[in-house]
Scaffold this motif. Sequence first.
Motif, mmCIF file in Angstrom:
data_model
loop_
_atom_site.group_PDB
_atom_site.id
_atom_site.type_symbol
_atom_site.label_atom_id
_atom_site.label_comp_id
_atom_site.label_asym_id
_atom_site.label_seq_id
_atom_site.Cartn_x
_atom_site.Cartn_y
_atom_site.Cartn_z
ATOM 1 N N ALA A 55 0.839 -1.210 0.000
ATOM 2 C CA ALA A 55 0.000 0.000 0.000
ATOM 3 C C ALA A 55 0.868 1.253 0.000
ATOM 4 O O ALA A 55 0.621 2.192 -0.771
ATOM 5 N N ASP A 56 1.881 1.274 0.857
ATOM 6 C CA ASP A 56 2.799 2.420 0.871
ATOM 7 C C ASP A 56 3.492 2.570 -0.484
ATOM 8 O O ASP A 56 3.660 3.676 -0.997
ATOM 9 N N GLY A 57 3.878 1.426 -1.068
ATOM 10 C CA GLY A 57 4.582 1.448 -2.346
ATOM 11 C C GLY A 57 3.741 1.996 -3.484
ATOM 12 O O GLY A 57 4.230 2.758 -4.309
ATOM 13 N N VAL A 58 2.454 1.635 -3.521
ATOM 14 C CA VAL A 58 1.612 2.148 -4.606
ATOM 15 C C VAL A 58 1.298 3.623 -4.396
ATOM 16 O O VAL A 58 1.167 4.369 -5.371
ATOM 17 N N CYS A 59 1.214 4.069 -3.142
ATOM 18 C CA CYS A 59 1.059 5.512 -2.881
ATOM 19 C C CYS A 59 2.248 6.263 -3.465
ATOM 20 O O CYS A 59 2.088 7.290 -4.125
ATOM 21 N N GLU A 60 3.433 5.748 -3.215
ATOM 22 C CA GLU A 60 4.669 6.378 -3.705
ATOM 23 C C GLU A 60 4.752 6.311 -5.231
ATOM 24 O O GLU A 60 5.015 7.310 -5.895
ATOM 25 N N LEU A 61 4.518 5.131 -5.771
ATOM 26 C CA LEU A 61 4.654 4.911 -7.209
ATOM 27 C C LEU A 61 3.673 5.756 -8.025
ATOM 28 O O LEU A 61 4.052 6.366 -9.027
ATOM 29 N N LEU A 62 2.427 5.819 -7.588
ATOM 30 C CA LEU A 62 1.403 6.542 -8.343
ATOM 31 C C LEU A 62 1.093 7.922 -7.771
ATOM 32 O O LEU A 62 0.215 8.615 -8.278
ATOM 33 N N GLY A 63 1.808 8.309 -6.723
ATOM 34 C CA GLY A 63 1.667 9.644 -6.161
ATOM 35 C C GLY A 63 0.299 9.936 -5.577
ATOM 36 O O GLY A 63 -0.242 11.023 -5.781
ATOM 37 N N THR A 64 -0.257 8.971 -4.845
ATOM 38 C CA THR A 64 -1.596 9.155 -4.287
ATOM 39 C C THR A 64 -1.569 9.419 -2.790
ATOM 40 O O THR A 64 -0.581 9.154 -2.111
ATOM 41 N N ASP A 65 -2.705 9.911 -2.320
ATOM 42 C CA ASP A 65 -2.881 10.172 -0.889
ATOM 43 C C ASP A 65 -3.279 8.912 -0.127
ATOM 44 O O ASP A 65 -2.893 8.728 1.022
ATOM 45 N N TYR A 66 -4.084 8.065 -0.757
ATOM 46 C CA TYR A 66 -4.620 6.856 -0.122
ATOM 47 C C TYR A 66 -4.348 5.647 -1.004
ATOM 48 O O TYR A 66 -4.185 5.776 -2.212
ATOM 49 N N ALA A 67 -4.351 4.474 -0.359
ATOM 50 C CA ALA A 67 -4.159 3.228 -1.099
ATOM 51 C C ALA A 67 -4.861 2.079 -0.393
ATOM 52 O O ALA A 67 -5.128 2.140 0.811
ATOM 53 N N ILE A 68 -5.130 1.065 -1.191
ATOM 54 C CA ILE A 68 -5.613 -0.224 -0.697
ATOM 55 C C ILE A 68 -4.664 -1.271 -1.268
ATOM 56 O O ILE A 68 -4.285 -1.193 -2.434
ATOM 57 N N ALA A 69 -4.298 -2.267 -0.449
ATOM 58 C CA ALA A 69 -3.483 -3.379 -0.930
ATOM 59 C C ALA A 69 -4.048 -4.686 -0.397
ATOM 60 O O ALA A 69 -4.570 -4.741 0.720
ATOM 61 N N THR A 70 -3.939 -5.736 -1.228
ATOM 62 C CA THR A 70 -4.377 -7.068 -0.817
ATOM 63 C C THR A 70 -3.300 -8.082 -1.173
ATOM 64 O O THR A 70 -2.667 -7.985 -2.224
ATOM 65 N N THR A 71 -3.090 -9.048 -0.286
ATOM 66 C CA THR A 71 -2.178 -10.147 -0.559
ATOM 67 C C THR A 71 -2.661 -11.362 0.217
ATOM 68 O O THR A 71 -3.052 -11.255 1.379
ATOM 69 N N GLY A 72 -2.691 -12.498 -0.438
ATOM 70 C CA GLY A 72 -3.180 -13.678 0.254
ATOM 71 C C GLY A 72 -3.265 -14.898 -0.635
ATOM 72 O O GLY A 72 -2.863 -14.874 -1.796
ATOM 73 N N PHE A 73 -3.823 -15.945 -0.064
ATOM 74 C CA PHE A 73 -4.046 -17.202 -0.776
ATOM 75 C C PHE A 73 -5.545 -17.373 -0.962
ATOM 76 O O PHE A 73 -6.253 -17.801 -0.049
ATOM 77 N N ALA A 74 -6.031 -17.040 -2.150
ATOM 78 C CA ALA A 74 -7.454 -17.148 -2.437
ATOM 79 C C ALA A 74 -7.872 -18.592 -2.697
ATOM 80 O O ALA A 74 -9.031 -18.940 -2.510
ATOM 81 N N GLY A 75 -6.940 -19.424 -3.136
ATOM 82 C CA GLY A 75 -7.241 -20.823 -3.355
ATOM 83 C C GLY A 75 -7.392 -21.167 -4.817
ATOM 84 O O GLY A 75 -7.310 -20.290 -5.667
ATOM 85 N N PRO A 76 -7.560 -22.385 -5.149
ATOM 86 C CA PRO A 76 -7.724 -23.491 -4.202
ATOM 87 C C PRO A 76 -6.403 -23.966 -3.606
ATOM 88 O O PRO A 76 -6.382 -24.613 -2.578
ATOM 89 N N GLY A 77 -5.281 -23.610 -4.219
ATOM 90 C CA GLY A 77 -3.981 -24.033 -3.686
ATOM 91 C C GLY A 77 -3.184 -22.841 -3.219
ATOM 92 O O GLY A 77 -3.666 -21.718 -3.177
ATOM 93 N N GLY A 78 -1.933 -23.120 -2.850
ATOM 94 C CA GLY A 78 -1.014 -22.056 -2.490
ATOM 95 C C GLY A 78 -0.819 -21.830 -1.011
ATOM 96 O O GLY A 78 0.125 -21.178 -0.615
ATOM 97 N N GLY A 79 -1.698 -22.336 -0.193
ATOM 98 C CA GLY A 79 -1.578 -22.093 1.238
ATOM 99 C C GLY A 79 -0.430 -22.859 1.870
ATOM 100 O O GLY A 79 0.154 -23.756 1.267
#
Length: 177
Positions: free
Chosen positions: A86-110
């Motif tokens: 989230a901090d990185g995309v704020c810096e990269l795109l020059g924004t005030d706010y950001a949302i970031a997601t990271t995870g294992f949605a499935g069915p594998g990878g966990g």
Amino acid sequence: MQFENRVLSKEILFALYESGKTLATAESCTSGKVAESITLIPGSSAYFTGAIVAYSEEVKKNLLKVPEELIEEKSVVSEEVAVKMADGVCELLGTDYAIATTGFAGPGGGTNDNPVGTIWIAAGKKGEMRTVKLTENDGRDVNVARATFRALQLLLDVLKEDFPMPDLSEVPAPEAK
């Protein structure tokens, strides 16, 4: 959840449209669904600058500047990595706010430490991110939908603190004539 996402996105629009503040997303497991929900609302181009779908570790490291050591120490699915994204995309795109997601949605990878369904979300201003961890596994589609909804909700919670909005449920209805 698409209807609920539209409602949240419209509230985000109300908070950001006239403020002059900007927003971007960095998404891994949600693959751009958060950005899609935001940009489906007319007027979002006034504040939404763009999105990075950072599906690979290389994109997280090279574009969003997530330190390799952090990924090695904490795993790519961690609170710390979500915040750095989230901090990185704020810096990269020059924004005030950001949302970031990271995870294992499935069915594998966990993993044992982060089973399928483990998703970290970060939202806020650079250096002032809030996080939430999801742990339920109801299959890939539901996991992604839930993460998208919670990401929008988390950002809206932040924005409500920064830009107090009236509670429309407390506004009296007009009298009938």
